[in-house]
Design a protein around this motif. Structure first.
Motif, PDB file in Angstrom:
ATOM      1  N   GLU A  70       0.833  -1.207   0.000  1.00 33.19           N
ATOM      2  CA  GLU A  70       0.000   0.000   0.000  1.00 33.19           C
ATOM      3  C   GLU A  70       0.869   1.258   0.000  1.00 33.19           C
ATOM      4  O   GLU A  70       0.614   2.216  -0.748  1.00 33.19           O
ATOM      5  CB  GLU A  70      -0.923   0.005   1.220  1.00 33.19           C
ATOM      6  N   ALA A  71       1.895   1.275   0.831  1.00 27.67           N
ATOM      7  CA  ALA A  71       2.792   2.429   0.888  1.00 27.67           C
ATOM      8  C   ALA A  71       3.489   2.651  -0.449  1.00 27.67           C
ATOM      9  O   ALA A  71       3.618   3.792  -0.917  1.00 27.67           O
ATOM     10  CB  ALA A  71       3.819   2.231   2.001  1.00 27.67           C
ATOM     11  N   GLU A  72       3.908   1.574  -1.071  1.00 30.66           N
ATOM     12  CA  GLU A  72       4.571   1.657  -2.372  1.00 30.66           C
ATOM     13  C   GLU A  72       3.633   2.251  -3.418  1.00 30.66           C
ATOM     14  O   GLU A  72       4.027   3.114  -4.213  1.00 30.66           O
ATOM     15  CB  GLU A  72       5.024   0.253  -2.783  1.00 30.66           C
ATOM     16  N   ALA A  74       0.983   4.152  -2.852  1.00 30.00           N
ATOM     17  CA  ALA A  74       0.689   5.548  -2.507  1.00 30.00           C
ATOM     18  C   ALA A  74       1.860   6.458  -2.881  1.00 30.00           C
ATOM     19  O   ALA A  74       1.648   7.576  -3.375  1.00 30.00           O
ATOM     20  CB  ALA A  74       0.373   5.657  -1.021  1.00 30.00           C
ATOM     21  N   GLU A  75       3.080   5.982  -2.647  1.00 29.30           N
ATOM     22  CA  GLU A  75       4.269   6.777  -2.951  1.00 29.30           C
ATOM     23  C   GLU A  75       4.427   7.036  -4.444  1.00 29.30           C
ATOM     24  O   GLU A  75       5.007   8.047  -4.841  1.00 29.30           O
ATOM     25  CB  GLU A  75       5.522   6.092  -2.413  1.00 29.30           C
ATOM     26  N   SER A  76       3.925   6.135  -5.255  1.00 36.71           N
ATOM     27  CA  SER A  76       4.066   6.321  -6.706  1.00 36.71           C
ATOM     28  C   SER A  76       3.317   7.568  -7.168  1.00 36.71           C
ATOM     29  O   SER A  76       3.713   8.184  -8.151  1.00 36.71           O
ATOM     30  CB  SER A  76       3.567   5.086  -7.464  1.00 36.71           C
ATOM     31  N   GLY A  77       2.248   7.924  -6.471  1.00 36.58           N
ATOM     32  CA  GLY A  77       1.478   9.110  -6.813  1.00 36.58           C
ATOM     33  C   GLY A  77       0.722   9.004  -8.122  1.00 36.58           C
ATOM     34  O   GLY A  77       0.158   9.985  -8.605  1.00 36.58           O
ATOM     35  N   GLU A  78       0.690   7.829  -8.700  1.00 36.78           N
ATOM     36  CA  GLU A  78       0.059   7.635 -10.012  1.00 36.78           C
ATOM     37  C   GLU A  78      -1.358   7.087  -9.929  1.00 36.78           C
ATOM     38  O   GLU A  78      -2.047   7.039 -10.943  1.00 36.78           O
ATOM     39  CB  GLU A  78       0.919   6.687 -10.857  1.00 36.78           C
ATOM     40  N   THR A  81      -7.156   6.862  -4.874  1.00 38.05           N
ATOM     41  CA  THR A  81      -7.457   6.076  -3.674  1.00 38.05           C
ATOM     42  C   THR A  81      -8.265   4.835  -4.040  1.00 38.05           C
ATOM     43  O   THR A  81      -8.023   3.743  -3.513  1.00 38.05           O
ATOM     44  CB  THR A  81      -8.237   6.935  -2.654  1.00 38.05           C
TER      45      THR A  81
END
Length: 184
Positions: A70-72, A74-78, A81
């Motif tokens: 999930e963190a990975e 979310a970090e991608s920003g692509e 939600t």
């Protein structure tokens, strides 16, 4: 296994769900009931796994993996939600499916091996050996159980168990033999 089937079903209620890790007593009870039904009705591992999915959750290690995923994402920003939630849901289902399959394989084998032990004891077998696949995937504990050589039928293997499987996903089996004079 045709002639051992009654013995396997006789011991199954007491030995199923013993190797299930990280589950509470109620979950283990539901798993044991599903495994007994699967053995009684001779369900495949796949069908048994599908039955178990309703009874199990994720292990703490799997939850940690899911949170990292999930963190990975979310970090991608692509991703939105909703897209992240959909991917997490799919990944969670995949993890539960895999855990259910491992439980089905391991616990059904545990019940069969324990039933075979009961039969071997009743037939007067005196010794047993651990048999492993011999490939690169063999664990150290499985190798140690095999290296122990023929041991008395009621003695524990180095794993602390009387029969295979020695751990989840174990592919070993137990072979029983009769030794007339164990001293020779």
């Amino acid at each position: 296994q045709g002639d051992t089937r009654p013995e396997i079903l006789e011991v199954a209620p007491d030995v199923t769900a013993l190797l299930v890790e990280q589950a509470n007593a109620n979950t283990k009870r539901r798993i044991a009931q599903a495994l007994f039904e699967a053995l009684d009705k001779q369900y495949s591992v796949e069908k048994t796994g599908r039955m178990l999915r309703e009874s199990i959750g994720l292990t703490p290690q799997q939850v940690k993996s899911l949170l990292a995923f999930e963190a990975e994402l979310a970090e991608s920003g692509e991703l939105s939600t909703e897209e992240i939630d959909a991917l997490l849901g799919a990944r969670r289902q995949e993890l539960v499916r895999e855990r259910a399959k491992v439980i089905a394989q391991t616990e059904m084998r545990n019940a069969v091996e324990t039933g075979e032990h009961t039969v071997a004891t009743r037939r007067g077998m005196t010794h047993k050996c651990n048999v492993y696949s011999g490939d690169a995937k063999v664990s150290d504990i499985c190798r140690a159980c095999s290296d122990a050589g023929p041991i008395p039928v009621d003695e524990d293997f180095p794993s602390g168990r009387k029969t295979a499987p020695h751990h989840p996903r174990c592919r070993c089996s137990t072979k029983y033999i009769f030794v007339e004079d164990p001293a020779h």
